[in-house]
Every structure is written in structure tokens, then in C-alpha cells.
Design a protein around this motif. Structure first.
Motif, short mmCIF file in Angstrom:
data_model
loop_
_atom_site.label_atom_id
_atom_site.label_comp_id
_atom_site.label_asym_id
_atom_site.label_seq_id
_atom_site.Cartn_x
_atom_site.Cartn_y
_atom_site.Cartn_z
N VAL A 59 -1.66 6.26 -1.68
CA VAL A 59 -1.69 4.87 -2.13
C VAL A 59 -1.29 4.87 -3.61
O VAL A 59 -1.83 5.65 -4.40
CB VAL A 59 -3.08 4.25 -1.95
CG1 VAL A 59 -3.11 2.83 -2.52
CG2 VAL A 59 -3.48 4.26 -0.48
N ASP A 115 1.22 3.41 1.01
CA ASP A 115 2.44 2.69 0.62
C ASP A 115 3.42 3.59 -0.09
O ASP A 115 4.37 3.13 -0.72
CB ASP A 115 2.11 1.46 -0.23
CG ASP A 115 1.29 1.79 -1.46
OD1 ASP A 115 1.19 2.98 -1.82
OD2 ASP A 115 0.73 0.85 -2.06
N SER A 145 6.86 0.67 -0.07
CA SER A 145 6.81 -0.79 -0.21
C SER A 145 6.76 -1.13 -1.69
O SER A 145 6.49 -0.26 -2.52
CB SER A 145 5.57 -1.37 0.50
OG SER A 145 4.38 -0.91 -0.08
#
Length: 224
Positions: free
Chosen positions: A172, A201, A224
């Protein structure tokens, strides 16, 4: 196209030896999020005739096919048997973890990407190999093929064991006030552990070795 006698759909109880078909909905979502129109070719068992029919049904309507499962060296890896018979295929053992087995070739002029069956391996293979190729087919330029790569700071230890492979750790990411990325582990790193992949992500790229310690720099692919 998902393959395997063990696969079942829905949320009901599982019998011994069964697993949920998580790869197909996941890959359909990844294809759509990457800018393409997904076509659901369904789920077939370990049956040569059914696999052959499913792949050939895509020739013409589809620009490319993603298969999931059956690309290793097992006795019932019938995807390999079928694609070798009806297509011109190349089979790889890639030195990355997860996502070691991978296949690519053409069936009657249509590109086919053979992804592994383990859920996280399937997703990582899509990100590393299939997505950039599909974007090239769609006309994207060199700068838009791959996910962005940045240098990040490890917020905690990202350890691994030397094994001759590059490890892609699900992490993350966040950005601080100066714009620097910081990453922490998203959870369990097994190739079957979808919870960490769903929470991640980014993928931290760990070359062969012992990994990185908290505070060290690490290369990261931003998802992302």
C-alpha cells in the motif's frame, strides 16, 4: 477463459477439492479498467474438446484471449495440450514470484496469453505481460504501456529469501507532504492470498537477495 474441474462459481459451500473461480471476474475487471472491452468466455473443465471450442469461439469476435490455469507442467494441464495442438505457442518459466508459468502465442492469428491459475499469480502476470501487450495492440505509445515506476521509501521491512527470482510484493502506497512515496506491506504474500492483492495499490520490486529494510528505497509499480 477460466479452466479447471475444481472451479465453482457463487458463494455456497465448497466440496472437498473445490475452489472458487476468482480469476475470471478479477481478470474481466482488470481488462475493463485497462481500457478494453472484456468478453466473458466462461469456465470450462479439464476437457480438451471444451477448451478447444471455447478458444476457437473467440477467433473473430475477440482481438486477444486470456486463459487462466493449465499452463504449468502437470499431467492434467490440458490448456497446454490444446494450445500446442491448435496454435503456435511459447511456454515460459519466468524468474519472478508470483507468476512463474506463462504462455504466449497465436491461434489462427489471434494472440493468446496463458496466465497461471493461482489468483495473485494470474493478476501479476496480467500486469507484467498481458496488459502492456494489449495496450500496444490498442495503439498506446511507449510511455503508456507499463504502470508508472517510482522510487519509494519502505515504511517497514520488506524481507524475502534469495531464490534467483525477482519478487513483487503487494504493498500500500501513500505520498508525504514532499511528494515522496512510502510503502508498507498489504498483508500475506502467498500467491493464493487475494485479500492482500485487493488491498494493494502498488507492487514493490525486490531483486534477488534479502529484501529491503524499513527506511530503504525500493522501486515500485503503481497500480492506481
Amino acid at each position: 477463459l477460466s479452466t479447471g474441474d475444481e472451479l465453482v462459481e457463487g458463494g455456497g459451500p465448497l466440496d472437498p477439492g473445490q475452489v472458487r473461480d476468482s480469476n475470471r471476474p478479477t481478470l474481466l475487471a482488470l481488462v475493463a479498467a485497462s481500457g478494453f472491452t472484456p468478453v466473458d468466455l466462461g469456465r470450462v473443465g479439464d476437457d480438451e474438446a471444451a477448451i478447444t471450442a471455447a478458444v476457437r469461439s473467440a477467433v473473430g469476435p475477440c482481438d486477444a484471449v486470456l486463459t487462466s490455469g493449465g499452463v504449468s507442467m502437470g499431467d492434467v494441464d490440458l490448456v497446454k495440450v490444446v494450445l500446442d495442438r491448435i496454435g503456435d505457442m511459447r511456454w515460459f518459466q519466468v524468474a519472478v514470484k508470483p507468476a512463474k508459468p506463462f504462455a504466449f502465442g497465436v491461434v489462427e492469428g489471434m494472440p493468446v496469453f496463458g496466465l497461471p491459475g493461482n489468483p495473485v499469480s494470474s493478476m501479476v502476470s496480467f500486469e507484467l505481460f498481458a496488459r502492456p501487450a494489449l495496450r500496444r495492440m490498442a495503439g498506446f505509445g511507449d510511455d503508456d504501456l507499463d504502470r508508472p515506476r517510482v522510487q519509494a521509501i519502505a515504511a517497514d521491512d520488506l524481507r524475502r529469501r534469495p531464490d534467483g527470482k525477482v519478487h513483487l510484493v503487494r504493498v500500500v502506497a501513500r505520498r508525504d507532504a514532499e511528494g515522496r512515496h512510502h510503502v508498507r506491506s498489504a498483508g500475506g504474500q502467498g500467491s493464493h492470498q487475494l485479500a492482500a492483492m485487493a488491498a494493494a495499490d502498488a507492487l514493490a520490486v525486490l531483486p534477488d537477495g534479502d529484501g529491503v529494510a524499513a527506511g530503504d528505497e525500493v522501486e515500485v509499480l503503481l497500480l492506481s
